[in-house]
Design an enzyme around this catalytic site. Sequence first.
Site, PDB file in Angstrom:
ATOM      1  CG  ASP A 119      -6.485  -2.351   3.566  1.00  0.00           C
ATOM      2  OD1 ASP A 119      -7.109  -2.542   4.617  1.00  0.00           O
ATOM      3  OD2 ASP A 119      -5.793  -3.231   3.015  1.00  0.00           O
ATOM      4  CG  HIS A 161      -2.021  -1.041   1.152  1.00  0.00           C
ATOM      5  ND1 HIS A 161      -2.374  -1.694  -0.002  1.00  0.00           N
ATOM      6  CD2 HIS A 161      -2.843  -1.529   2.111  1.00  0.00           C
ATOM      7  CE1 HIS A 161      -3.359  -2.544   0.262  1.00  0.00           C
ATOM      8  NE2 HIS A 161      -3.654  -2.474   1.530  1.00  0.00           N
TER       9      HIS A 161
HETATM   10 MG    MG Z   1      -6.048  -5.426   3.106  1.00  0.00          MG
END
Ligand code: MG
Length: 206
Positions: free
Chosen positions: A165, A139
């Site tokens: 997310d 991420h």
């Molecule tokens: Mg995740």
Amino acid sequence: MTRTEELLAAAAAAPGFMPADEGRALYEAARAVAVDGPLLEIGSWMGKSALYLAAAAAEAGRVVVTVDHHRGSEEHQPGWEYHQPELVDPATGLLDTLPSFRRTVHPAEDLVVAVVGRSEVLAPLWSSPPALLFLDGSHTEESARRDQDAWVGKLAVGGTLAVHDVFPDPADGGQAPFGVYTRVLASGDFTELPGTGSLRVLRRDR
Ligand code: MG
Ligand code: SAH
């Protein structure tokens, strides 16, 4: 119990970061996909989300392909928030989630194909349009963009993109997946479907 119920129960009991309601929503998104093709996951970790996808694959005669180098993301490394020291392989000194992944996915071994490697290395070799693409790898801003650029264009038209997310408010979490979601929606090629928690679901229209 049906096979799907069995896999959903195993998924709920499996270790990992996917909350039950979001896992269930991922399963629902996967079972609602109307086009042919595999369910492709970027970021396997210990296999929890792969089991939710497998529950849908079992119903539809699909296969789940899940990609991970199994060395963990930035936040899993020593000194970071999500580090689990028991996951470090003493032989290499590196994180290794593959044994836990195999244990989790055992009830769905016939439905789940695991690719151990980097998503950016696999992407140029991959040509089979996924019916569903689940982006849940690294991420960081750079790697989230890289996964978007590498994979989203491969999705079947009519297929589903799920992004995990996604936090519109920086106070709730990192902004890279939110950036992916925002850019994909801004392309005009996707319609947003109902999401759950930090899971966003988009259908590719063209
Ligand atoms: Mg995740
Ligand atoms: N989808 C899982 C959680 C994934 S956690 C679940 O919900 O259960 C993110 C994972 O992405 C980590 O296991 C990490 O090893 C993996 N990852 C990070 N960068 C990657 C890359 N470049 N290629 C492949 N996997 C990567």
